[in-house]
Enzyme design. Structure first.
Site, PDB file in Angstrom:
ATOM      1  N   ASP A   1     -11.230   2.745   4.166  1.00 35.11           N
ATOM      2  CA  ASP A   1     -11.463   1.300   4.102  1.00 35.11           C
ATOM      3  C   ASP A   1     -12.961   0.984   4.049  1.00 35.11           C
ATOM      4  OD1 ASP A   1      -9.425  -0.486   3.748  1.00 35.11           O
ATOM      5  OD2 ASP A   1      -8.840  -0.582   5.849  1.00 35.11           O
TER       6      ASP A   1
ATOM      7  N   GLN B   1      -4.763  -1.735   9.658  1.00 33.49           N
ATOM      8  CA  GLN B   1      -4.550  -3.056   9.051  1.00 33.49           C
ATOM      9  C   GLN B   1      -5.092  -4.150   9.976  1.00 33.49           C
ATOM     10  OE1 GLN B   1      -3.255  -3.646   5.914  1.00 33.49           O
ATOM     11  NE2 GLN B   1      -3.825  -5.760   6.280  1.00 33.49           N
TER      12      GLN B   1
ATOM     13  N   LYS C   1       0.835  -1.208   0.000  1.00 32.97           N
ATOM     14  CA  LYS C   1       0.000   0.000   0.000  1.00 32.97           C
ATOM     15  C   LYS C   1       0.870   1.257   0.000  1.00 32.97           C
ATOM     16  CE  LYS C   1      -3.834  -2.341   2.324  1.00 32.97           C
ATOM     17  NZ  LYS C   1      -4.468  -2.694   3.596  1.00 32.97           N
TER      18      LYS C   1
END
Length: 289
Positions: A119, A96, A52
């Site tokens: 997200d 994460q 990422k």
């Protein structure tokens, strides 16, 4: 049989994002910023975060990774998220997953400001997505929808079987397909006779993390199969949840692993970050008007 090439499409999207970043910098003086929270030293999580960060750098997006020890307290994570919520240079925040067992994942995700939730896991964005309203959509299901669109596959009126019901992939995948007017069946660990459902599907989307879960006899002739699963075999090879070699003989379209949905996830994260930056600029402009 046609391969759903997520790698090629993701490269195209990344170039578009790069161009949009340059445009924002030149016309508005804004550089989109993404902050990633990584708790613990899980190798898979660290690898994802690294990918990422690399993708952000290539696109010209400012990226920062907050690495924290496995033993960090929940309160400390919340404190850092509160700081990032207030930081005007950070447009997107993502944590994460998975988090260590002593940390309440829901509490952490709910602590992210909805306008920075790139997200798409915050209840605010989940609710808006369910209602078909403008929102941040989780990157993996979003990537699948873009992949289908790229190959002119319209889910409208089709029987779709989504295998997996996680909050990250399965549930939002089912929601997006339902919003696209597909007839959706969501299967999960308690589903009886999975084959009965997959055999009837025009489109199968599977993401549970089980090697060869979907076999040739479970798929009808000409079906479209989207493999969202990622598994690493003992020999180090990456495979999905579908027996690709045999299932591909019956499909009209199929996504490979690697090179299918995986690259799309990172591309759509960049798209969401750009979107967050544009919304920030819009809010600032309205305040100054």
């Amino acid at each position: 049989m046609t391969i759903l090439d997520g790698k090629a499409l993701s490269n195209k999207i990344k170039e578009e994002v790069k161009s949009e970043v340059q445009d924002l910098q030149m016309k508005k003086g804004i550089t989109p910023g993404l902050a990633v929270v990584l708790v613990g030293a899980d190798p898979a999580s660290a690898a994802y975060v690294n990918m990422k960060s690399k993708a952000c750098k290539q696109a010209g997006i400012y990226s920062i990774v907050h690495e924290m020890p496995e033993t960090i307290s929940q309160d400390k994570i919340l404190e850092i998220l509160a700081m990032m919520n207030k930081n005007p240079n950070i447009d997107g925040i993502l944590v994460q997953l998975p988090l260590p067992k002593h940390v309440d994942t829901t509490a952490i995700l709910e602590a992210i400001a909805p306008e920075k939730d790139v997200d798409g896991f915050h209840a605010y964005n989940t609710g808006r997505m369910t209602l078909g309203l403008e929102s941040f959509v989780p990157a993996t299901p979003y990537g699948v929808m873009q992949l289908l669109k790229e190959y002119d596959i319209n889910p409208e009126g089709k029987n779709v079987c989504v295998v997996g019901a996680s909050n990250i992939v399965g549930k939002p995948m089912s929601t997006l397909l339902l919003n696209a007017n597909a007839t959706v069946t969501t299967c999960h660990i308690y589903t009886k006779n999975l084959k009965e459902h997959t055999k009837n599907a025009d489109i199968i989307c599977v993401g549970v993390g089980k090697v060869n879960l979907i076999t040739e006899d479970m798929v009808k002739e000409g079906a479209i199969v989207v493999d969202i699963g990622i598994n690493r075999l003992e020999n180090g090879k990456l495979v999905g949840d579908v027996d690709f070699e045999n299932v591909s003989k019956k499909c009209s379209y199929i996504s490979p692993v690697p090179g299918g949905v995986g690259p799309m996830t990172i591309a759509m994260l960049l798209v969401n970050t750009i979107k967050a930056a544009k919304l920030r600029e819009e809010r600032e402009r309205k305040l100054n008007d």
